[in-house]
Scaffold this motif. Structure first.
Motif, PDB file in Angstrom:
ATOM      1  N   PRO A  90       0.557  -1.472  -0.057  1.00  0.00           N
ATOM      2  CA  PRO A  90       0.191  -0.156   0.304  1.00  0.00           C
ATOM      3  C   PRO A  90       1.105   1.297   0.348  1.00  0.00           C
ATOM      4  CG  PRO A  90      -0.917  -1.938   1.462  1.00  0.00           C
ATOM      5  CD  PRO A  90      -0.054  -2.469   1.402  1.00  0.00           C
ATOM      6  N   ILE A  91       2.207   1.589   0.575  1.00  0.00           N
ATOM      7  CA  ILE A  91       2.725   2.440   1.149  1.00  0.00           C
ATOM      8  C   ILE A  91       3.337   2.490  -0.692  1.00  0.00           C
ATOM      9  CG2 ILE A  91       4.405   1.580   1.633  1.00  0.00           C
ATOM     10  CD1 ILE A  91       5.077   3.782   3.508  1.00  0.00           C
ATOM     11  N   PHE A  92       3.898   1.706  -1.190  1.00  0.00           N
ATOM     12  CA  PHE A  92       4.155   1.510  -2.766  1.00  0.00           C
ATOM     13  C   PHE A  92       3.482   2.288  -3.632  1.00  0.00           C
ATOM     14  CE2 PHE A  92       5.595   0.010  -7.065  1.00  0.00           C
ATOM     15  CZ  PHE A  92       7.301   0.509  -7.103  1.00  0.00           C
ATOM     16  N   VAL A  93       2.016   2.039  -3.569  1.00  0.00           N
ATOM     17  CA  VAL A  93       1.182   2.469  -4.142  1.00  0.00           C
ATOM     18  C   VAL A  93       0.835   3.356  -4.277  1.00  0.00           C
ATOM     19  CG1 VAL A  93      -1.561   2.197  -4.404  1.00  0.00           C
ATOM     20  CG2 VAL A  93      -0.176   0.278  -4.600  1.00  0.00           C
ATOM     21  N   GLY A  94       1.235   3.608  -2.735  1.00  0.00           N
ATOM     22  CA  GLY A  94       0.448   5.992  -2.720  1.00  0.00           C
ATOM     23  C   GLY A  94       1.456   6.746  -3.190  1.00  0.00           C
ATOM     24  N   PHE A  95       2.492   5.870  -2.989  1.00  0.00           N
ATOM     25  CA  PHE A  95       3.862   7.039  -3.909  1.00  0.00           C
ATOM     26  C   PHE A  95       3.399   6.337  -5.640  1.00  0.00           C
ATOM     27  CE2 PHE A  95       6.760   4.961  -7.184  1.00  0.00           C
ATOM     28  CZ  PHE A  95       7.202   6.321  -7.710  1.00  0.00           C
ATOM     29  N   CYS A  96       3.028   6.173  -5.901  1.00  0.00           N
ATOM     30  CA  CYS A  96       2.694   6.022  -7.609  1.00  0.00           C
ATOM     31  C   CYS A  96       1.626   6.792  -7.665  1.00  0.00           C
ATOM     32  CB  CYS A  96       2.478   4.689  -8.294  1.00  0.00           C
ATOM     33  SG  CYS A  96       3.429   3.231  -8.367  1.00  0.00           S
ATOM     34  N   ILE A  97       0.547   6.985  -7.029  1.00  0.00           N
ATOM     35  CA  ILE A  97      -0.722   8.187  -7.019  1.00  0.00           C
ATOM     36  C   ILE A  97      -0.322   8.929  -6.735  1.00  0.00           C
ATOM     37  CG2 ILE A  97      -2.838   8.294  -6.472  1.00  0.00           C
ATOM     38  CD1 ILE A  97      -3.392   5.227  -6.004  1.00  0.00           C
ATOM     39  N   PRO A 150       8.205  -4.394  -2.193  1.00  0.00           N
ATOM     40  CA  PRO A 150       6.511  -3.993  -2.414  1.00  0.00           C
ATOM     41  C   PRO A 150       6.447  -5.565  -2.727  1.00  0.00           C
ATOM     42  CG  PRO A 150       6.742  -2.261  -2.955  1.00  0.00           C
ATOM     43  CD  PRO A 150       8.045  -2.746  -3.272  1.00  0.00           C
ATOM     44  N   THR A 151       5.504  -5.993  -1.614  1.00  0.00           N
ATOM     45  CA  THR A 151       5.231  -7.493  -2.226  1.00  0.00           C
ATOM     46  C   THR A 151       3.207  -7.750  -1.474  1.00  0.00           C
ATOM     47  OG1 THR A 151       6.529  -8.913  -1.082  1.00  0.00           O
ATOM     48  CG2 THR A 151       7.186  -8.487  -3.660  1.00  0.00           C
ATOM     49  N   LYS A 152       2.657  -8.998  -1.204  1.00  0.00           N
ATOM     50  CA  LYS A 152       2.230  -9.263  -0.757  1.00  0.00           C
ATOM     51  C   LYS A 152       2.231  -9.733   0.951  1.00  0.00           C
ATOM     52  CE  LYS A 152      -2.859 -11.386  -0.788  1.00  0.00           C
ATOM     53  NZ  LYS A 152      -3.924 -12.264  -1.617  1.00  0.00           N
ATOM     54  N   VAL A 153       2.165  -9.563   1.942  1.00  0.00           N
ATOM     55  CA  VAL A 153       2.079 -10.449   2.912  1.00  0.00           C
ATOM     56  C   VAL A 153       0.989 -11.591   2.740  1.00  0.00           C
ATOM     57  CG1 VAL A 153       3.221 -10.578   5.063  1.00  0.00           C
ATOM     58  CG2 VAL A 153       4.496  -9.032   3.117  1.00  0.00           C
TER      59      VAL A 153
END
Length: 517
Positions: free
Chosen positions: A163-170, A274-277
């Motif tokens: 989620p924190i990486f997706v936040g960066f992209c947005i 970033p990967t799903k855990v």
């Protein structure tokens, strides 16, 4: 030579593998994410009111020129725009409008006092910008408010790093849109999109810190440092935006922020990967259950009403300064500098001190100080008169945030299951409610009854709310959880950092390898 390069490359990869489990590097990543988010949040504060005002004036002038073109119309355009705007540029023109020295009816020449005609009047188009600017500023917080209830439980299921990486992209996409948008509608979309990215970054970032810093005092210190990133963004954003806007134009500050976003994204890719855990068997407390906890509600209320004061100032103070002080564009951002500096000081000092003096007391004093400082703002007659009240506002909000953010994690440890995504979603919802209701309501109130009354109302609300913080002095908890918390504070260094929703599951991290400083 090639062998030397291979060794350097090997050492770099080895260092990165070791640092992926470093709490300090994770803290730095969250720091940068909050810095970027809040720079983008505040860099628009001095830009948008003046930019939209000049867009309206340019459109109105173009309409007049179509119906009655002539030298008078051109002279009218120069006199209206030259005082404020050098950023509404026509294509192919390298020049910018500059303030001109005019001789008013009183005979004041260059360097003399401003004539009232030099400033937009309360009945002009500028006053009507209060509502539009307020809605634009509130759109980010409103979207973030809607998104947070989904992001919190999501982090409990898939971890924090994705989620924190997706936040960066947005956030990067939003920054690029701000740079090249030239209409109110596109700016509104960019601001709203930022709310989604901010929700991902802030909820996941705070949850990640609460997971790796399990000791209450260390958690408070770490969150205080992370909030320093927020403070730095608030500190640098307005003056950076106003100076760049005045001397370079609207696009430049956002392109620089886009470059900062790329740096943060590259750091996340290398460190967090970033990967799903897959979650552990422990299930977090449902979001609705946490929202019904009265102690969490009080802590969230302090965050909301404390930040609502600065949220109301952001869209209305620049317009009030333009009306009453004939403020230049660079002054519109610099006026927030004392609040930003003091917020940075407050979060740094009370990140650790609040634990010792009592976080409830720190928040109570902070809320009362916010109210008093806000009420004093309208008494300023020039930009220098704003220094002391704005300094008090920033310092007091720093006291509140650095106290209430750690206490959110502590309340979950004390009264619920120690999974932090949902509770920091609530904290972010409270923050967003302040920044959603503040600009939208503040703009309407300032237009209807005036800026001084707006400041008086929010100041009284903060003062009246402050006594509720007493209830956080000794919140009740489950006896077995109290015993666990007391034991954990004594044996912090022997505890496992394998926490639900993080990338430490199954790891062999030794706390002694990265003792918190």
């Amino acid at each position: 030579m090639g062998r030397l390069e291979e060794l350097r490359h090997f050492n770099l990869l080895q260092w990165l593998r070791e640092e992926r489990q470093s709490r300090k590097l994770i803290l730095f990543i969250v720091f940068v994410a909050l810095l970027l988010d809040n720079m983008l949040l505040t860099v628009v504060v001095p830009i948008i009111p003046s930019y939209l005002y000049n867009l309206d004036e340019s459109a109105e002038l173009a309409l007049k020129n179509q119906t009655a073109p002539g030298p008078d119309a051109a002279g009218s355009f120069h006199s209206i725009v030259s005082l404020y705007d050098n950023s509404v540029r026509t294509s192919g023109s390298n020049s910018s409008a500059r303030p001109v020295d005019r001789v008013g009816p009183t005979g004041a020449g260059p360097g003399g006092p401003h004539n009232s005609s030099d400033c937009p009047q309360a009945s002009s188009t500028l006053a009507n910008e209060n509502v539009r600017v307020g809605l634009l500023f509130a759109s980010k917080a409103t979207v973030q408010l809607i998104t947070n209830p989904f992001i919190g439980p999501l982090t409990n299921r898939i971890g924090y790093q994705l989620p924190i990486f997706v936040g960066f992209c947005i956030m990067f996409l939003s920054t690029i849109m701000f740079a090249f948008s030239s209409s109110y509608a596109l700016l509104f979309v960019a601001r709203s999109l930022q709310g989604v990215g901010s929700s991902c970054s802030s909820v996941a970032g705070m949850g990640m810190l609460a997971s790796v810093y399990t000791d209450d005092e260390e958690r408070g210190h770490a969150i205080g440092i992370a909030l320093g990133g927020l403070a730095m963004g608030v500190l640098v954003g307005p003056p950076f935006g106003s100076v760049m806007y005045e001397f370079v134009g609207k696009t430049a500050p956002f392109l620089i922020l886009a470059f900062l976003a790329l740096f943060d994204g590259a750091l996340q890719l290398v460190v967090l990967q970033p990967t799903k855990v897959e979650p552990e068997s422990q299930k977090g407390t449902p979001l609705l259950t946490l929202m019904k906890d009265p102690y969490i509600v009080i802590a969230a209320g302090a965050i909301c009403f404390g930040n609502m004061a600065i949220a109301m100032l952001e869209p209305t103070l620049p317009i009030w300064m333009m009306e009453t002080m004939c403020a230049r564009k660079w002054q519109l951002g610099v006026a927030f500098l004392p609040a930003s500096i003091s917020y940075l000081i407050g979060t740094y000092i009370f990140g650790s001190l609040a634990h010792r003096m009592g976080r409830w007391l720190c928040a109570l004093v902070g809320m009362a100080l916010v109210g008093i400082s806000v009420i004093c703002v309208p008494f300023a007659s020039n930009i220098y008169g704003l220094i002391l009240p704005n300094f008090g506002i920033g310092f007091a909000i720093g006291m509140v945030d650095s106290s209430m953010m750690p206490i959110m994690g502590y309340l979950v440890d004390l009264r619920h299951v120690s999974v932090y995504g949902s509770v920091y979603a609530i904290a972010d919802v409270a923050f967003c409610m302040g920044f959603a209701l503040g600009p939208s309501i503040g703009g309407s109130i300032a237009e209807s009854i005036g800026f001084p009354w707006l400041m008086t109302i929010i100041g009284i609300v903060d003062i009246l709310f402050s006594p509720l913080c007493i209830f956080l002095r000794n919140p009740p908890g489950q006896e077995e959880k109290i015993a666990i918390l007391m034991d954990s504070s004594c044996s912090m260094k022997t505890r496992s950092y394998s926490t639900q929703g993080t990338f430490y599951q199954g790891g062999d991290m030794d706390p002694e390898d990265d003792e918190y400083d």
